[in-house]
Design an enzyme around this catalytic site. Structure first.
Site, PDB file in Angstrom:
ATOM      1  CD  GLU A   1      -2.469   1.289   2.720  1.00  0.00           C
ATOM      2  OE1 GLU A   1      -3.422   2.073   2.844  1.00  0.00           O
ATOM      3  OE2 GLU A   1      -2.046   0.574   3.654  1.00  0.00           O
TER       4      GLU A   1
ATOM      5  CG  ASP B   1      -1.508   8.432   6.290  1.00  0.00           C
ATOM      6  OD1 ASP B   1      -1.827   7.870   5.226  1.00  0.00           O
ATOM      7  OD2 ASP B   1      -1.187   7.806   7.318  1.00  0.00           O
TER       8      ASP B   1
END
Length: 867
Positions: A760, A794
Site C-alpha cells: 500500500e 496521509d
C-alpha cells in the site's frame, strides 16, 4: 471433539483445495515441514485457527524435532528411527508422537517401544496397511481413542475413508481431495458426508443431536442437525441447523444474531455433534440472552460488558479513560497486582484477584485481545517441551526479597543443544536473509496476515441493508439509535448550509485543514490533463474521440463517532469537488449527543457537500446506495470502514437494482520500507511504526540492502526504543509479530521483492531514490527519500491516502481524480469514411451471424449509391 479425518495441507499450494479457514472447521491440519523455521512460522501464524500436526520425517536432528514441538505442534509424525533417537536423548510426551510404519517388523519394533512408555501415555501410529483394526489389537491401542492414523497409497475415496472410520482410525485426507461446496460434479469428496458418516442419528427423528458452544466451550444451546444443514453450515461458514418445524434454520437470518462457524466435532461416542461458533449480536437465545441457559457469568460476562463499554463509553467517563489512557490502565494493573501480592485472607485474595482480572481484561479488550486469544495462548504454552527455570526478573526479585540466582549453591546446567533465550520483552521483527532462504520460505514471509471469511459478517449486514432499503429514514434512525446511542436524533441527515456553530475549530486546526485541502485540490486538479478530451482520425473520414464527465452523485464514507478523521473527509471530498461532482454526500456516525465532529462538518462545508448522513456502518452505506425520504441516492460510494462497512459496500455493489459502484477492496494497512547503508535508523524505525500502530493485523516490511549486523541492529534497537514510547505499544507489538525484515544484496533484488508484495505504501530511504522509482511496478503510493515520511501522504502533501491494500496494488489504483470521473467515447463518420469501412464491418458482422448489424451499414452504402 475431533473429526474422523485429518486434512493434510501444502502451504506452498494454498489454492489447491480447502482454504485454511475451511480446514479449521475440522479442528486440525497436517503439514509437511522441510525445516524448523518453516514449521514454526506456520504454527505461529495459524495457532489461533487450529491444531497443527507436522510431518517431520525429513527433519534430521532430535533437537529440531523438540523445537517444533516446543513451538506448539499438537503432534509430530516421525519415523521409527527418529522415535528411537528421541527416546534416548529427550524427554518428550509420547502422546504427541505419531510413528509412520508400513510393515509388520516396524510395527513389532513400535510395540516394543510402547511397552516401555505406555504406562505414562499413549503414542499414535500412522500406517498405510489396510488391516487397521488388526494392528490396533496387536499393539494394544484403544481404537476409540483414535491413536491410529491411516494414509492411502492411491486416490482416497469416500468408501475407503468410511471403512477406515469403522475400524476406529483417522484417515489422512489431502485438502485437494475435499470440498465444502455441494456440487457433486466437481469430483471431490464432500466433507459434510464424512461428518455425517461419523454421527449417530436420533432414532425418533433421524436428526443429529447438536450442542452449540462459544469459543470458550460455554454451552449456548441444544439444537438439531441434518445432512443438509451440516453441508450448508460448512459451505457458508455460519451456524445452520435443522428446525423440526421450519426446515433449514439459518441462525440469525431474521434477528441479526448470526454465528460465525469456528469448528465442528463430536462428543466421546459420536451421538452428539458439537458446533463451536462465534456468536454475533445479542446472544444465542431468542429471549436475547447469551445462551438458552441464561446470561454469561464470570469472565465471559465481564468481557461482554467491557466490549460493549469500549464501543459506547461516553467521552470523558472513567471507562473511556481506561481504554484511551494506557498509562492509567498500566498504573491500575500494577496497583492491583501489588495489592493481590499483599493480601492474606482467602476473602482478600479473591477480592484483589477479581480487581486485577478486571483491569487486565480491560487492557486486553482495549487492544482487541479476547479471552479466547488468552486461553489459546495458554494452551500453546502448555505444549512447550523445553522450559526455562522461571525465575523472577532482577528488579521484581529484589522487590520480593528473592536472592539472586547466582547465589544458589548448585547452578543449573544449560543443555548443550539449547540456545540462549532471547529477551522476550523486546519488540522486534523477524529477520530473513534472502541469500540463505529458500524461495518457498521467502513467499511464506511475504504472505499477509490471514483474514477470516466474511460470510458471517455478510449474513449480519444483509438484513440491515434490506431494512434500510424497505423502510428508509425510519430504519436508518433505528440503527443510529441502537449502535451510536444517539437517541435524540429525529432526522438521519444534516443538510447544507451547515450552521457555523457546528464548525467551531481552533485557528490552528482550521489552518491545517485549509492547507491540506489546498494541496490535495492542486494535485488532483493537475490530473485533469490526463483526462482531457482525445480526438483522432483513425482513417480518412473516421473520427473517434473520448471525453470525461464527472460522476454526478458520490457518497463518501467517513469513519467517525468518538474518533476524529478529517483526513479521510479531505482525501475524498477535495477530489470530488475538483472533478465537478454535482452532488457530494458524506456519511459519518454521530456522537452520542447526535452531533458530528466539527472538523468533518468544516471539511464538508469546504468541499461543497450537499449533506452529511448521520449514520455509520451498513445502514449508512445502504442509505446512500438506495436513497431514503431525506437521503440522496448516489452513483458511487468511496471510503474506508470496518468489516461491516466493507461487507455492505460489496453487497450493494453486487445488487444490480442499486445501480451503485464502489472504489476498491480494502484490507489492513501496510508499509514496505527499502533502506540502504545511508538510511537513518531512527527515520526507518519511525516509518515502520507509523503503520504498525494502525492495528494488530497491520503489516510492515523492511528490505535492508546489504546491511551488516551492526547496521541492522541499529534499526532494530530504534524500533524497540520508539515502540516503547508509543501509547499503542501493544498494538505495535502485535503487528510486528507477523512483520519481517528481508536482508538482500542489491537494489534489483529489493525492487523485485517489493513488486511481488505490492505494498500500500512504499518508502524509499536509499541513495538516489528518485532513480529507483523507474523500477516500481506495483505500489499504492511511493514516498521518495529520507525527508518524505508516509505521514505527509496521509494528511497534507496532496497525494491521496485511500490506497489499495492486501496486494491489490497489482490491479487497482488508489483514489485519484479518475475515481470521480467516467469516460465516454464517440465516433463521427463522413459518408466517405463509412464507405471505406463498410466492407470490413459487413464481413465481421457476417462472420458473427448478426445480420441486422450488417444491414445497418449496407442500407447506408446503398443510399449513397442512389444519390
Amino acid at each position: 471433539m475431533a473429526t474422523p479425518f485429518l486434512v493434510s495441507y501444502d502451504p506452498a499450494s494454498p489454492a489447491d483445495g480447502l482454504s485454511l479457514q475451511q480446514i479449521a472447521y475440522f479442528g486440525r491440519v497436517l503439514i509437511r515441514a522441510s525445516d524448523v523455521a518453516q514449521a514454526e512460522n506456520f504454527i505461529q501464524q495459524n495457532f489461533r485457527l487450529l491444531d497443527v500436526y507436522v510431518d517431520a520425517t525429513s527433519i534430521s536432528t532430535t533437537g529440531d524435532l523438540v523445537d517444533i514441538l516446543n513451538a506448539g505442534a499438537a503432534k509430530i509424525f516421525i519415523s521409527l528411527n527418529q522415535l528411537t533417537a528421541l527416546s534416548e536423548e529427550q524427554t518428550v510426551p509420547s502422546s504427541r508422537l505419531v510413528v509412520y510404519t508400513s510393515s509388520n517388523s516396524e510395527a513389532d519394533a513400535f510395540q516394543n517401544w510402547v511397552c516401555k512408555h505406555i504406562e505414562r501415555e499413549e503414542a499414535g501410529i500412522s500406517t498405510d496397511a489396510s488391516a487397521v483394526h488388526a494392528l490396533s489389537v496387536k499393539l494394544g491401542l484403544r481404537s476409540e481413542a483414535q491413536l491410529l492414523y491411516h494414509t492411502y497409497t492411491g486416490d482416497v475415496t469416500v468408501d475407503s475413508i468410511k471403512d477406515t472410520m469403522k475400524q476406529g482410525a483417522v484417515s489422512i485426507v489431502p485438502s485437494s481431495a475435499l470440498t465444502v461446496n455441494r456440487d457433486e460434479s466437481c469430483g471431490k469428496i464432500q466433507a459434510c458426508s464424512l461428518i455425517a458418516a461419523r454421527g449417530v442419528p436420533d432414532k425418533s427423528n433421524g436428526l443429529y443431536a447438536t450442542t452449540v458452544t462459544d469459543e470458550r466451550g460455554i454451552c449456548l444451546g441444544f439444537v438439531w442437525s441434518s445432512d443438509e444443514s451440516i453441508a450448508e453450515a460448512l459451505r457458508t461458514g455460519t451456524g445452520v441447523y435443522q428446525s423440526r418445524k421450519r426446515g433449514l434454520w439459518y441462525k440469525g437470518q431474521s434477528s441479526g444474531d448470526v454465528q460465525e462457524l469456528i469448528r465442528v466435532g463430536f462428543d466421546c461416542d459420536s451421538d452428539c455433534l458439537v458446533f463451536v461458533v462465534k456468536q454475533i449480536g445479542r446472544g444465542f437465545c431468542h429471549l436475547g440472552t447469551a445462551s438458552c441457559f441464561g446470561p454469561y457469568t464470570g469472565l465471559s460476562r465481564l468481557q461482554k460488558t467491557l466490549q460493549a463499554r469500549r464501543a459506547e463509553a461516553p467521552a470523558g467517563s472513567y471507562t473511556a479513560r481506561l481504554f484511551n489512557e494506557p498509562k492509567l490502565i498500566q498504573a491500575k494493573i500494577m496497583e492491583e497486582a501489588d495489592e493481590l501480592c499483599h493480601a492474606t485472607t482467602k476473602e482478600e485474595v479473591a477480592f484483589e484477584a477479581a480487581d486485577l482480572l478486571y483491569f487486565a481484561l480491560t487492557r486486553c479488550v482495549a487492544v482487541g485481545v479476547s479471552l479466547e486469544d488468552i486461553e489459546r495462548n495458554l494452551d500453546l504454552k502448555s505444549l512447550k517441551v523445553k522450559r526455562r527455570k522461571g525465575d523472577a526478573k532482577g528488579p521484581w526479585a529484589e522487590k520480593a526479597g528473592i536472592a539472586p540466582v547466582a547465589s544458589e549453591s548448585k547452578p543449573t546446567p544449560t543443555p548443550e543443544k539449547e540456545e540462549p533465550k532471547p529477551d522476550e520483552s523486546r519488540i522486534e521483527m523477524t529477520r530473513v536473509v534472502t541469500a540463505s532462504a529458500s524461495p518457498e520460505k521467502i513467499q511464506t514471509y511475504l504472505q499477509r496476515p490471514s483474514q477470516k471469511s466474511n460470510d458471517a459478517i455478510v449474513a449480519l449486514v444483509r438484513p440491515i441493508v434490506q431494512d434500510v432499503r424497505d423502510n428508509g429514514d425510519a430504519a436508518v434512525l433505528k440503527y443510529t439509535h441502537k449502535f451510536e446511542k444517539a437517541t435524540s436524533l429525529t432526522s438521519p441527515v444534516l443538510n447544507a448550509p451547515f450552521p457555523p456553530e457546528l464548525m467551531k475549530l481552533s485557528p490552528e486546526t482550521q489552518e491545517a485543514i485549509d492547507v491540506s485541502i489546498s494541496n490535495i485540490s492542486k494535485f488532483h486538479a493537475a490530473q485533469k490533463g490526463s483526462n482531457d478530451a482525445l480526438k483522432m482520425e483513425t482513417m480518412p473520414g473516421v473520427v473517434c474521440s473520448r471525453f470525461s464527465r464527472p460522476i454526478e452523485r458520490v457518497g463518501l464514507y467517513i469513519p467517525g463517532g468518538t474518533a476524529v478523521l478529517p483526513s479521510t473527509a479531505m482525501m475524498l471530498g477535495a477530489p470530488a469537488m475538483v472533478a465537478g461532482c454535482k452532488k457530494i454526500v458524506l456519511a459519518s456516525p454521530p456522537r452520542a449527543d447526535g452531533s458530528v465532529t466539527p472538523e468533518i462538518v468544516y471539511v464538508a462545508h469546504k468541499v461543497g457537500a450537499e449533506s452529511i448522513v448521520l449514520a455509520g456502518g451498513a445502514q449508512a452505506v445502504a442509505a446512500m446506495a438506495y436513497g431514503t425520504e431525506s437521503i440522496s441516492k448516489v452513483d458511487k460510494i468511496l471510503g474506508p470502514g470496518n468489516q461491516f462497512v466493507t461487507a455492505a459496500k460489496m453487497l450493494v455493489s453486487n445488487d444490480t437494482s442499486a445501480g451503485v459502484s464502489i472504489d476498491m477492496p480494502a484490507g489492513p494497512s501496510e508499509v514496505l520500507v527499502i533502506a540502504d547503508k545511508l538510511a537513518n535508523p531512527a527515520f526507518v524505525a519511525s516509518d515502520l511504526l507509523s503503520q504498525a500502530e494502525h492495528g494488530v493485523d497491520s503489516q510492515v516490511i523492511l528490505i535492508a540492502i546489504d546491511l551488516n549486523e551492526q547496521e541492522l541492529q541499529a534499526i532494530e534497537d530504534e524500533v524497540d526504543r520508539q515502540a516503547r514510547a508509543l501509547p499503542r505499544m501493544d498494538i505495535v507489538r502485535g503487528s510486528l509479530e507477523h512483520s519481517v525484515t528481508f536482508v538482500v544484496k542489491g537494489i534489483d533484488e529489493a525492487m523485485a521483492l517489493s513488486n511481488d508484495y505490492a505494498p500500500e505504501h512504499l518508502i524509499l530511504q536509499i541513495e538516489n531514490a528518485e532513480a529507483a522509482v523507474e523500477k516500481v511496478q506495483n505500489a499504492g503510493s511511493v514516498f521518495i527519500g529520507k525527508w518524505t515520511p508516509e505521514s505527509v501522504g496521509d494528511y497534507s502533501a496532496g497525494v491521496n491516502h485511500s490506497l489499495p491494500t492486501y496486494g491489490y496494488a497489482k490491479q487497482y489504483s488508489g483514489v485519484n481524480l479518475g475515481s470521480f470521473l467516467k469516460h465516454i467515447t464517440s465516433s463521427n463518420l463522413t459518408a466517405e469514411g463509412l464507405l471505406r469501412l463498410s466492407k470490413t464491418v459487413e464481413q465481421l458482422a457476417a462472420v458473427e451471424g448478426l445480420d441486422a448489424h450488417k444491414r445497418a451499414v449496407s442500407i447506408r452504402v446503398a443510399a449513397m449509391k442512389e444519390q
